[in-house]
Design a protein around this motif. Structure first.
Motif, mmCIF file in Angstrom:
data_model
loop_
_atom_site.group_PDB
_atom_site.id
_atom_site.type_symbol
_atom_site.label_atom_id
_atom_site.label_comp_id
_atom_site.label_asym_id
_atom_site.label_seq_id
_atom_site.Cartn_x
_atom_site.Cartn_y
_atom_site.Cartn_z
ATOM 1 N N PHE A 113 26.748 19.716 -19.929
ATOM 2 C CA PHE A 113 27.708 19.831 -21.033
ATOM 3 C C PHE A 113 28.859 20.773 -20.656
ATOM 4 O O PHE A 113 29.425 21.454 -21.501
ATOM 5 C CB PHE A 113 27.009 20.314 -22.308
ATOM 6 C CG PHE A 113 26.027 19.325 -22.869
ATOM 7 C CD1 PHE A 113 26.397 18.445 -23.876
ATOM 8 C CD2 PHE A 113 24.728 19.265 -22.384
ATOM 9 C CE1 PHE A 113 25.486 17.523 -24.392
ATOM 10 C CE2 PHE A 113 23.810 18.348 -22.889
ATOM 11 C CZ PHE A 113 24.186 17.476 -23.898
ATOM 12 N N GLY A 114 29.193 20.779 -19.381
ATOM 13 C CA GLY A 114 30.183 21.725 -18.880
ATOM 14 C C GLY A 114 31.537 21.116 -18.603
ATOM 15 O O GLY A 114 32.071 20.342 -19.409
ATOM 16 N N LEU A 115 32.095 21.445 -17.435
ATOM 17 C CA LEU A 115 33.491 21.134 -17.123
ATOM 18 C C LEU A 115 33.633 19.778 -16.439
ATOM 19 O O LEU A 115 32.793 19.380 -15.636
ATOM 20 C CB LEU A 115 34.069 22.219 -16.208
ATOM 21 C CG LEU A 115 33.996 23.644 -16.738
ATOM 22 C CD1 LEU A 115 34.562 24.618 -15.706
ATOM 23 C CD2 LEU A 115 34.740 23.784 -18.065
ATOM 24 N N ARG A 116 34.723 19.094 -16.761
ATOM 25 C CA ARG A 116 35.078 17.856 -16.075
ATOM 26 C C ARG A 116 35.713 18.202 -14.723
ATOM 27 O O ARG A 116 35.943 19.358 -14.410
ATOM 28 C CB ARG A 116 36.047 17.041 -16.917
ATOM 29 C CG ARG A 116 35.532 16.725 -18.310
ATOM 30 C CD ARG A 116 36.536 15.924 -19.092
ATOM 31 N NE ARG A 116 37.906 16.321 -18.773
ATOM 32 C CZ ARG A 116 38.978 15.644 -19.184
ATOM 33 N NH1 ARG A 116 38.831 14.559 -19.910
ATOM 34 N NH2 ARG A 116 40.189 16.071 -18.879
ATOM 35 N N ALA A 117 36.036 17.175 -13.952
ATOM 36 C CA ALA A 117 36.552 17.399 -12.598
ATOM 37 C C ALA A 117 37.840 18.213 -12.603
ATOM 38 O O ALA A 117 37.999 19.145 -11.798
ATOM 39 C CB ALA A 117 36.777 16.058 -11.903
ATOM 40 N N ASP A 118 38.771 17.885 -13.494
ATOM 41 C CA ASP A 118 40.032 18.628 -13.534
ATOM 42 C C ASP A 118 39.816 20.042 -14.059
ATOM 43 O O ASP A 118 40.435 21.003 -13.587
ATOM 44 C CB ASP A 118 41.077 17.887 -14.373
ATOM 45 C CG ASP A 118 40.594 17.520 -15.762
ATOM 46 O OD1 ASP A 118 39.368 17.454 -15.999
ATOM 47 O OD2 ASP A 118 41.448 17.273 -16.637
#
Length: 361
Positions: A113-118
């Motif tokens: 539930f964390g960060l996307r690639a960008d």
């Protein structure tokens, strides 16, 4: 210029060139890159070769990088130690594999539930993450760089349909990193293994389910042959960063321009690798459904909520870790996640919701 002066100048220039040639030759370096992947595996194996070639090319051959796939020089799970100890100069893998070294390392690869690639590269570049990344890898004599990302991964391949959280209890499941801790907290029997081993385990029944990356890479490994239920969303890994990690002494020994070559080679591949995954995942998924009989299914809401609560427990454990550096990494990640998540409600979320509305286009 008089003829005598010309000949004298030319002789001096020729002598300088002759003296310079051995120095240039001595500056050439042959580096070994070890990887966690089979050679040219679609996705990470391809990306590793691209990086090796790019460092060689951008350095004008002053660093010649030779790639050794998993098992050729060291096992895939041994690349961290091999570079730390100086057996090889650099490796290509993912941070999700190094939790036994430090739980803090796992946050630089993916977070449930964390960060996307960008957002992941945004945290490192603009949110203070790179300094922490350097600090924790520095404990092992390593200098790390992000060099790609798979984008959103999938929840995985399941031999049987999933209808509730109870269906996950005791399920033998392959995953890695913090996602493995999240899954364990809801009663799944988590196992770590490579992609080829995962195929064999699914085939034999030693695994009930497992996730690896996404449609492009997964279809190349043949998971669709042994499990037809392909579940999304992969909340365990909203993205998965790939890393190039260099022996710190080998990196320190480089002149400044070659340090920039290594850094910029990694940075320049992040978007091409990420967008290749996205493009080829989409094409591969179409074929999996049309030609292989794969059933694409969404995880039930109660499963996603249970995973979210378990992920919250995992992050709470990291915030209370006995290692002060792990605590600092976790707080930095959480602060960046909070800030960017609030903005994305209006930005990317808004655009994707609008695109999904019913209109002619």
């Amino acid at each position: 210029m008089k003829r005598r002066e010309f000949l004298k100048t030319a002789a001096v220039g020729a002598g300088a060139a002759a003296l310079a040639t051995p120095a240039i030759a001595q500056e050439r370096r042959e580096w070994k890159m070890v990887t966690a992947w089979p050679k040219n595996l679609p996705g990470p194996g391809v990306a590793a070769q691209l990086l090796a070639d790019r460092i060689t090319t951008l350095s004008g051959g002053r660093i010649e990088v030779k790639l050794f796939a998993a098992g050729e020089l060291v096992p895939g799970n041994g690349v961290f130690d091999a570079v730390s100890e100086g057996t090889a100069e650099l490796y290509h893998a993912v941070p999700a594999y190094w939790g036994s070294k430090s739980k803090g390392i796992l946050l630089f690869g993916s977070q449930p539930f964390g960060l996307r690639a960008d957002e992941q590269v945004g945290w490192l570049t603009h949110g203070g993450g790179q300094a922490l990344y350097d600090e924790i890898y520095g404990r092992f004599g390593l200098k790390p760089f992000l060099c790609g990302n798979s984008g959103p991964q999938w929840a995985g391949w399941f031999r049987e349909e999933i209808n509730s959280v109870d269906d996950l209890k005791g399920l033998k499941f392959r995953t890695t990193g913090l996602a493995s801790e999240m899954c364990a907290k809801i009663g799944m029997a988590v196992q770590a293994m490579g992609g080829r081993d995962m195929f064999q385990a699914l085939q034999s029944g030693a695994l009930d389910a497992g996730e690896f990356i996404g449609p492009w890479t997964d279809s190349a490994l043949g998971f669709q042959q042994v499990a037809k239920n392909y579940y999304w969303p992969g909340v365990g890994e909203p993205s998965s960063a790939e890393e190039c990690v260099v022996n710190a002494q080998a990196y320190a020994d480089l002149p400044d321009d070659l340090k920039q070559v290594v850094s910029l080679a990694c940075e320049s591949l992040y978007n091409p690798v990420w967008t290749e995954y996205t493009t080829k995942h989409a094409l591969a998924l179409e074929k999996l459904v049309a030609d292989e009989g794969v059933q694409v299914k969404m995880l039930p809401d109660d499963v996603v909520v249970a995973m979210g609560n378990a992920a919250g427990e995992v992050i709470a454990d990291l915030r209370n870790d006995s290692d002060e550096l792990v605590q600092r990494i976790t707080e930095s990640f959480l602060a960046y996640r909070k800030s960017v998540s609030a903005y994305m409600v209006y930005a990317d979320n808004g655009q994707m919701n609008a695109r999904a509305m019913d209109y002619k286009y």
